[in-house]
Design an enzyme around this catalytic site. Structure first.
Site, PDB file in Angstrom:
ATOM      1  N   CYS A   1      43.094  46.780 -38.146  1.00  0.00           N
ATOM      2  CA  CYS A   1      43.995  46.747 -39.300  1.00  0.00           C
ATOM      3  C   CYS A   1      43.998  48.117 -39.968  1.00  0.00           C
ATOM      4  O   CYS A   1      42.965  48.593 -40.445  1.00  0.00           O
ATOM      5  CB  CYS A   1      43.562  45.670 -40.289  1.00  0.00           C
TER       6      CYS A   1
ATOM      7  N   GLU B   1      46.837  35.860 -49.069  1.00  0.00           N
ATOM      8  CA  GLU B   1      46.945  36.827 -50.165  1.00  0.00           C
ATOM      9  C   GLU B   1      48.207  37.664 -50.018  1.00  0.00           C
ATOM     10  O   GLU B   1      48.876  37.624 -48.975  1.00  0.00           O
ATOM     11  CB  GLU B   1      45.723  37.760 -50.149  1.00  0.00           C
TER      12      GLU B   1
END
Ligand code: MN
Length: 156
Positions: free
Chosen positions: A121, A67
């Protein structure tokens, strides 16, 4: 400090890369996105913060979605082994490596076949929806042999 405040300010680590009172969630809700064997835990998220810290765990042979989006990612590998694609670069990744995913850059993380891959993350709290590649964009990525080999190894 009362018990509720304590659990909000200190969440003990638990076996298996889990944390006290942190829910194990599906990776994402987008049913169009291709991914395999990956879970998500949101470690820090507060309306007063502009960022969120999440922990993703990919089982051996699993992978995140290919993505891109406007928001960035800052990633710290915590455990295991694998590879990541960022733009047109495929890299081996190992614990304590740092990976930066700039805006509008194709990216995907993959665990090796015989090892998990776990990483933190950091991301914007308010963020745009990821884009998936079109057939043309996928063909452009696969024009580079190293990228084709990486994507080939993670497709169905
Ligand atoms: Mn992403």
């Amino acid at each position: 400090m009362d018990e509720i405040a304590k659990t909000r300010t200190h969440r003990k680590a638990q076996p298996g890369y889990r944390w006290e009172n942190v829910e194990l969630r599906p990776y994402k809700e987008d049913v169009r996105a291709l991914f395999r064997s990956i879970t998500r835990q949101v470690l820090f998220s507060d309306p007063a913060m502009h960022g969120e810290l999440r922990y993703f765990d990919i089982a051996p042979g699993g992978f995140s979605t290919l993505e891109r989006h406007e928001h960035m990612h800052a990633v710290v590998i915590l455990r295991g082994r694998g590879q990541c694609l960022v733009g047109h670069a495929v890299r081996d990744i190992a614990p304590h490596d740092l990976v930066t995913v700039p805006a509008w850059t194709w990216h995907q993380f993959r665990a090796d076949a015989d090892a998990p891959l776990g990483f933190l993350c950091l991301v914007n709290a308010a963020r745009d929806k990821p884009q998936l590649p079109t057939e043309e964009e996928l063909a452009e990525l696969k024009a580079q042999p190293q990228v084709a080999a990486f994507l080939g190894s993670v497709s169905e």
